[in-house]
Write a protein that holds these residues in place. Structure first.
Motif, PDB file in Angstrom:
ATOM      1  N   MET A 242       3.354  67.279 -22.755  1.00  0.00           N
ATOM      2  CA  MET A 242       4.446  68.176 -23.066  1.00  0.00           C
ATOM      3  C   MET A 242       4.598  68.303 -24.576  1.00  0.00           C
ATOM      4  SD  MET A 242       7.432  67.061 -20.385  1.00  0.00           S
ATOM      5  CE  MET A 242       8.330  68.580 -20.515  1.00  0.00           C
ATOM      6  N   THR A 243       5.045  69.446 -24.993  1.00  0.00           N
ATOM      7  CA  THR A 243       5.303  69.652 -26.412  1.00  0.00           C
ATOM      8  C   THR A 243       6.778  69.392 -26.710  1.00  0.00           C
ATOM      9  OG1 THR A 243       5.888  71.984 -26.159  1.00  0.00           O
ATOM     10  CG2 THR A 243       3.534  71.456 -26.473  1.00  0.00           C
ATOM     11  N   ALA A 244       7.097  69.254 -27.985  1.00  0.00           N
ATOM     12  CA  ALA A 244       8.488  69.045 -28.389  1.00  0.00           C
ATOM     13  C   ALA A 244       9.350  70.217 -27.941  1.00  0.00           C
ATOM     14  CB  ALA A 244       8.580  68.850 -29.896  1.00  0.00           C
ATOM     15  N   SER A 245       8.840  71.423 -28.019  1.00  0.00           N
ATOM     16  CA  SER A 245       9.594  72.612 -27.591  1.00  0.00           C
ATOM     17  C   SER A 245       9.913  72.555 -26.104  1.00  0.00           C
ATOM     18  CB  SER A 245       8.802  73.880 -27.900  1.00  0.00           C
ATOM     19  OG  SER A 245       8.627  74.035 -29.280  1.00  0.00           O
ATOM     20  N   GLU A 246       8.960  72.127 -25.284  1.00  0.00           N
ATOM     21  CA  GLU A 246       9.188  72.021 -23.843  1.00  0.00           C
ATOM     22  C   GLU A 246      10.211  70.934 -23.534  1.00  0.00           C
ATOM     23  OE1 GLU A 246       4.826  73.350 -22.143  1.00  0.00           O
ATOM     24  OE2 GLU A 246       5.127  71.273 -22.783  1.00  0.00           O
TER      25      GLU A 246
END
Length: 55
Positions: free
Chosen positions: A1-5
């Protein structure tokens, strides 16, 4: 997962997250402050984030 997600999640019911993979606790400094996975979890509502530093 990315920080945005991660930031889009609702984690207010989660008690604790432990970041222990490689450099997951590292962040980058930007104008509003430090950005990284730990900060993304806090934005999502998590109150406690533990970062384990591996050597």
């Amino acid at each position: 997962m990315t920080a945005s997600e991660i930031q889009e999640l609702n984690l207010q019911v989660v008690q604790l997250a432990v970041l222990s993979a490689g450099q997951t606790g590292l962040g980058q400094i930007h104008d509003p402050g430090m950005l990284g996975l730990a900060r993304a979890f806090q934005i999502a509502g998590l109150r406690r984030v533990v970062i384990l530093k591996t050597v």
